[in-house]
Design an enzyme around this catalytic site. Structure first.
Site: not given
Ligand SMILES: NC(=O)c1ccc[n+]([C@@H]2O[C@H](COP(=O)([O-])OP(=O)(O)OC[C@H]3O[C@@H](n4cnc5c(N)ncnc54)[C@H](O)[C@@H]3O)[C@@H](O)[C@H]2O)c1
Length: 249
Positions: A152, A156
């Site tokens: 990851y 990132k």
């Molecule tokens: N939630 C956090 O605290 C956090 C912190 C830092 C970074 N992020 C980043 O923010 C972004 C969103 O995170 P989140 O928590 O909303 O994640 P989440 O898991 O709730 O949602 C991710 C979405 O991406 C979709 N997805 C997964 N694989 C896919 C693919 N191959 N093609 C198309 N869609 C796909 C899933 O179906 C889902 O709807 C991510 O890139 C994550 O790494 C999140």
């Protein structure tokens, strides 16, 4: 709420839940036509249930795996490109480095990094033709390094390098590229962490609480707005200060 994105087409990957869904809601509320690409086959139903019917343009769902470069290009060409691209789709497969399988390495790099590359490659020609564009990609506070997340973190950190390069290549065409590095945000991902570990991490946030998905949507919409026209190539931490580094209190 203003109408900052009336006449804007916004492309968001991974918009069926979590941060993506919050951004779909915010852009749609501010007047944008939003195209959502998500691998979840229920995306259209989710958007129907979750987005207030009063928005000017109902968001359009596309079932798509961002790791499939040809499918991504077909999707972006079919919708005629966008003014804003948000590379949000992401997954985690955490493990200590010696326990990361090749498939978990490839899956995480594939969705988080190659997926963003596929979308940027397909969106850039349309943005160049329009003479403007905003490319926003999801990094994470983890990009600086995090125990148990080598795949990851590599993805990132890759987003940061990719964004800085796209910023250079896009600048002469009126295209800006920025990354966002969220900290701990209240999503299903955070809820799934074991309780004591979660509380320990939350205790390290200088602002003393996790963020809301709406905090991320607000920052992304700012970066996509005309007010951010002179900002490119940056990584915006939206993390309650946890990225500042260690603190004795
Ligand atoms: N939630 C956090 O605290 C956090 C912190 C830092 C970074 N992020 C980043 O923010 C972004 C969103 O995170 P989140 O928590 O909303 O994640 P989440 O898991 O709730 O949602 C991710 C979405 O991406 C979709 N997805 C997964 N694989 C896919 C693919 N191959 N093609 C198309 N869609 C796909 C899933 O179906 C889902 O709807 C991510 O890139 C994550 O790494 C999140």
């Amino acid at each position: 709420m203003t109408n900052r994105f009336a006449d804007h087409t916004v492309l968001i990957t991974g918009g069926a839940q979590g941060l993506g869904l919050a951004m779909v809601r915010r852009f749609a509320t501010e007047g944008a036509l939003v195209h959502v690409a998500d691998v979840n086959p229920e995306t259209a139903n989710v958007l129907k249930d979750e987005i207030d019917g009063s928005v000017a343009h109902t968001p359009v769902a596309h079932v798509l795996d961002v790791t499939d470069g040809d499918a991504v290009t077909d999707w972006i060409n079919a919708v005629g490109g966008g003014d804003v691209l948000v590379n949000n789709a992401g997954i985690i497969r955490d493990n200590r480095i010696e326990n990361i399988s090749t498939s978990d390495w490839e899956a995480v790099i594939g969705v988080n990094l190659t997926g963003a590359f596929n979308c940027i490659r397909a969106a850039m020609p349309h943005m160049k033709k329009r003479g403007h564009g905003r490319i926003l990609s999801f990094s994470s506070m983890s990009w600086r390094g995090n125990f148990g997340q080598a795949n990851y973190v590599a993805a990132k950190a890759g987003i940061v390098g990719l964004t800085r390069t796209v910023a250079l290549e896009g600048a002469r065409h009126g295209i800006t590229a920025n990354a966002i590095a969220p900290g701990l945000i209240k999503t299903p991902m955070l809820a799934s962490m074991n309780g004591p570990a979660r509380e320990k991490l939350i205790g390290k946030i200088p602002l003393r609480h996790p963020g809301e998905p709406e905090d991320i949507a607000a920052a992304i919409c700012f970066l996509a707005s005309p007010e951010a026209r002179y900002i490119t190539g940056v990584v915006l931490d939206v993390d309650g200060g946890i990225g500042i580094g260690s603190s004795i209190r």
